[in-house]
Design an enzyme around this catalytic site. Structure first.
Site, mmCIF file in Angstrom:
data_model
loop_
_atom_site.group_PDB
_atom_site.id
_atom_site.type_symbol
_atom_site.label_atom_id
_atom_site.label_comp_id
_atom_site.label_asym_id
_atom_site.label_seq_id
_atom_site.Cartn_x
_atom_site.Cartn_y
_atom_site.Cartn_z
ATOM 1 N N HIS A 191 -26.971 -40.932 15.853
ATOM 2 C CA HIS A 191 -27.746 -39.946 16.596
ATOM 3 C C HIS A 191 -28.746 -40.627 17.538
ATOM 4 O O HIS A 191 -28.887 -40.259 18.700
ATOM 5 C CB HIS A 191 -28.486 -39.065 15.585
ATOM 6 N N ARG A 298 -13.930 -38.456 26.583
ATOM 7 C CA ARG A 298 -13.288 -38.859 25.317
ATOM 8 C C ARG A 298 -13.483 -37.731 24.297
ATOM 9 O O ARG A 298 -14.441 -37.745 23.523
ATOM 10 C CB ARG A 298 -13.923 -40.144 24.781
ATOM 11 N N ARG A 334 -9.484 -36.064 28.215
ATOM 12 C CA ARG A 334 -8.417 -36.758 27.501
ATOM 13 C C ARG A 334 -8.237 -36.085 26.147
ATOM 14 O O ARG A 334 -9.215 -35.840 25.435
ATOM 15 C CB ARG A 334 -8.793 -38.227 27.292
ATOM 16 N N GLU A 438 -1.987 -47.668 28.884
ATOM 17 C CA GLU A 438 -2.707 -48.618 28.033
ATOM 18 C C GLU A 438 -1.775 -49.342 27.072
ATOM 19 O O GLU A 438 -2.214 -50.085 26.213
ATOM 20 C CB GLU A 438 -3.870 -47.938 27.296
ATOM 21 N N ASN A 461 -9.177 -51.316 27.988
ATOM 22 C CA ASN A 461 -9.628 -51.732 26.652
ATOM 23 C C ASN A 461 -8.419 -51.933 25.739
ATOM 24 O O ASN A 461 -8.327 -52.920 25.011
ATOM 25 C CB ASN A 461 -10.559 -50.682 26.035
ATOM 26 N N ASP A 462 -7.501 -50.982 25.799
ATOM 27 C CA ASP A 462 -6.299 -51.109 24.978
ATOM 28 C C ASP A 462 -5.227 -51.949 25.661
ATOM 29 O O ASP A 462 -4.537 -52.724 25.008
ATOM 30 C CB ASP A 462 -5.742 -49.721 24.645
ATOM 31 N N ARG A 472 -9.106 -55.792 19.864
ATOM 32 C CA ARG A 472 -10.321 -55.692 20.673
ATOM 33 C C ARG A 472 -11.608 -55.700 19.852
ATOM 34 O O ARG A 472 -12.695 -55.909 20.394
ATOM 35 C CB ARG A 472 -10.258 -54.443 21.569
ATOM 36 N N CYS A 509 -10.156 -46.423 33.617
ATOM 37 C CA CYS A 509 -11.305 -45.907 32.871
ATOM 38 C C CYS A 509 -11.709 -46.816 31.715
ATOM 39 O O CYS A 509 -12.557 -46.464 30.911
ATOM 40 C CB CYS A 509 -11.034 -44.491 32.384
HETATM 41 C C1 PEP Z 1 -9.126 -47.808 27.073
HETATM 42 O O1 PEP Z 1 -8.342 -48.110 26.167
HETATM 43 O O2 PEP Z 1 -9.379 -48.549 28.048
HETATM 44 C C2 PEP Z 1 -9.835 -46.530 27.046
HETATM 45 C C3 PEP Z 1 -10.562 -46.108 28.051
HETATM 46 O O3 PEP Z 1 -9.725 -45.801 25.901
HETATM 47 P P1 PEP Z 1 -10.635 -46.086 24.586
HETATM 48 O O4 PEP Z 1 -11.604 -47.153 24.920
HETATM 49 O O5 PEP Z 1 -11.279 -44.789 24.260
HETATM 50 O O6 PEP Z 1 -9.571 -46.495 23.627
HETATM 51 MG MG MG Z 2 -7.691 -46.594 24.772
#
Ligand code: PEP
Ligand code: MG
Length: 585
Positions: A191, A298, A334, A438, A461-462, A472, A509
């Site tokens: 929080h 998200r 998403r 991704e 990120n993925d 990651r 993103c």
């Molecule tokens: C990503 O994988 O880059 C992404 C934006 O999704 P998340 O970080 O929520 O897995």
């Molecule tokens: Mg992702």
């Protein structure tokens, strides 16, 4: 001088004196009572609970206009805890059996409960210990007629240091005078973290022992960018951070002047810069940083924040709120990306992706989970579609690995649309539906996926973790997590080129889109839209406005001849430092 490392929960740098806010369970007398006193002792508890309830009701009333829906929810949860007959029964039984005063019994029961919760693996449940602490302390204060220490109205600017911030303190805290937060407990989704980000207060959480090693009024630097807290910094360190802070502040003011200007390169390519959000409340920050829309909502955070699944109406309310606030600007929602490292709350193990799986990151997550839990998926799609009448909505599916999966998801969407039509519920028939790229198998089949997709958004990120086979979240292999690996440069180029050939635009993103270091590279690769945490938008805009596609493509041409991530990294860093005065410390 001593440095503590924690979790960077809200960006920015704060320098100043510490204000220690430690709310231990109040010291209380402990004594034996006679058997015949048990019922009057229990009456004292009932009275204290009544007063505690009145206190919370008053807090709700007085702060009502400023409270967000989740904060009202939290206070309602505290009210529920206080009115729980099981809780009262436990206290009554405790007094009768131990023949101790109610303060002792209450404290033992609360400590026992908190102790048990602390052992739970689930981060959300662990963070609920703060609620128990909060409620227990409120009743204890009422029993002892003790005034609660408040941080609601402070006399001067402070850097707040605490073990844990009671949720009700967090919502009533003086958001102007608290310039930074350093806390022993807490994670990124706690929080306090969410609140700090919403109010743009630099915060480092998860510092473990900090509060026990610091006195009131100690000189402190809170570096929310790097997740560091420096105690009693020496003159050189203070000078360094002061100049960094000044440069940031100056740049921030200059950058905010760019809010009304578009992100257009010198040779006229218009780039869209959008904000990533996790909760509806972040929309204000998206708008105040001059974003062209929300590029990634998200939605799983609605599910992660609550102990039970949000129903259709709750979801509809959250999605509509964001769409209404953004007006004509696009909002990409998403669908649920649960599983992997994001787990449902509570012990709903049989339905909880990620729990008990050998390889949760390669397992039952995101679209895979939704396609097997159609009821839950349909409820979400209904809520999203119903909200579509309030703004400019786009729907995006996460973790698509091939065209079959996409077709299945689209079929379900069509069924939901058909139901809505039958029930005469209005929605926008033409909502664009796109996917996240991704997974390498999706990246390599963009030409096929383009037949069923309205747009693509690269989730770096993925995509980095799956392309380089690097978890990651695993610090042991973090050195291999290299966004500028030649494999990723080539893969990203291929995704963008193939999408463009099919006439589709490409957004990004993942975190890479918001890091100014990569802005020129991504521009050179042909990216159309960057979506990031809103704070990063002005700086990326500055870079885009001061360069050209020609310059960016020259950088890519040089990079394409390089063979390692470190070689590419060193080159990109030197270009960015020289050309755009980006300083990495
Ligand atoms: C990503 O994988 O880059 C992404 C934006 O999704 P998340 O970080 O929520 O897995
Ligand atoms: Mg992702």
């Amino acid at each position: 001088m001593k440095t503590f490392s924690g979790i960077s929960a809200s960006p920015g740098i704060a320098i100043g004196k510490s204000y220690l806010h430690i709310e231990e369970l109040t010291k209380f007398p402990s004594y034996a009572i006679e058997k015949h006193q048990a019922s009057s002792e229990y009456q004292r508890f009932r009275l204290a609970v009544e007063r505690a309830i009145a206190e919370i009701e008053q807090l709700k009333e007085s702060a009502f206009k400023e409270l967000r829906a989740d904060e009202v929810n939290m206070l309602d949860t505290h009210l529920l805890m206080l009115s729980d007959p099981d809780f009262a029964e436990k206290i009554e039984k405790g007094i009768r059996e131990s023949l101790l005063n109610v303060e002792s019994v209450l404290s033992t029961i609360m400590q026992d409960l908190i102790g048990k919760l602390k052992l739970v693996k689930d981060e959300y449940l662990r963070e609920r210990t703060a609620d128990f602490h909060d409620v227990g302390k409120r009743v204890l204060n009422q029993l002892l007629h003790v005034q609660r220490k408040s941080i609601a109205q402070l006399e001067s600017d402070i850097l707040l240091v605490c073990k844990d911030l009671m949720p009700s303190d967090a919502i009533s805290m003086d958001k102007i005078k608290v310039k930074g937060i350093a806390m022993d407990a807490g994670g990124k989704t706690s929080h306090t973290a969410i609140l700090a980000r919403a109010f743009e207060i630099p915060a480092v959480l998860g510092l473990n022992e900090l509060s026990s090693q610091i006195q009131n009024g100690t000189m402190l630097i809170i570096d929310g960018n790097k997740g560091k807290v420096i105690l009693e910094p020496d003159d050189a360190t203070i000078a360094f951070y002061t100049s960094l802070q000044k440069t940031h502040q100056k740049r921030e003011v200059q950058l905010l002047r760019l809010n009304d200007l578009s992100a257009e390169t010198k040779d006229g390519k218009l780039i869209k810069l959008l904000g990533n959000i996790e909760i509806p409340e972040e929309v204000d920050a998206v708008l105040s940083h001059g974003a062209d829309g929300v590029g990634l909502f998200r939605s799983e955070f609605l599910f992660l924040r609550s102990a039970s699944l949000p129903n259709e109406e709750e979801q509809f309310e959250a999605y509509s709120r964001v769409l209404k606030a953004m007006g004509k600007l696009p909002v990409t929602i998403r669908t649920l990306d649960i599983g992997g490292d994001k787990l449902f709350r509570g012990a709903r193990a049989e339905n909880n992706p990620g729990v008990g799986e050998k390889n949760p990151i390669l397992g039952w997550r995101a679209i895979r989970f939704c396609l097997s839990q159609t009821e839950l998926f349909c409820t979400q799609l209904r809520a999203i579609l119903r909200a579509s009448v309030y703004g400019n909505l786009k729907i995006m599916f996460p973790l698509i690995s091939g065209i079959q999966e996409l077709k299945q998801a689209l079929e379900i969407l069509e069924q939901v649309k058909a139901d809505l039509r039958k029930q005469r519920k209005p929605f926008n028939e033409d909502v664009p539906v796109g996917i996240m790229i991704e997974v390498p198998s999706a990246a390599l089949t963009v030409d096929i996926l383009a037949k069923k997709s309205a747009f693509f958004s690269i989730g770096t990120n993925d995509l980095i973790q799956y392309t380089l086979a690097v978890d990651r979240g695993n610090e042991h292999v973090a050195y291999l997590y290299e966004p500028l690996h030649p494999a990723l440069i080539r893969l990203t180029k291929r995704i963008i080129d193939d999408a463009h050939k099919a006439g589709l635009s490409v957004s990004m993103c993942g975190e890479m889109a918001g890091d100014p270091l990569y802005a020129l590279v991504l521009l050179g690769l042909g990216l159309d839209e960057f979506s990031m945490s809103s704070f990063g938008i002005p700086e990326v805009k500055r870079i885009i406005r001061s360069t050209s596609i020609t310059e960016a493509e020259e950088v890519i041409a040089t990079i394409m001849d390089m063979s390692t991530a470190s070689e590419i990294g060193a080159f990109v860093k030197s270009v960015m430092e020289e050309r755009f005065e980006i300083n990495y410390y």
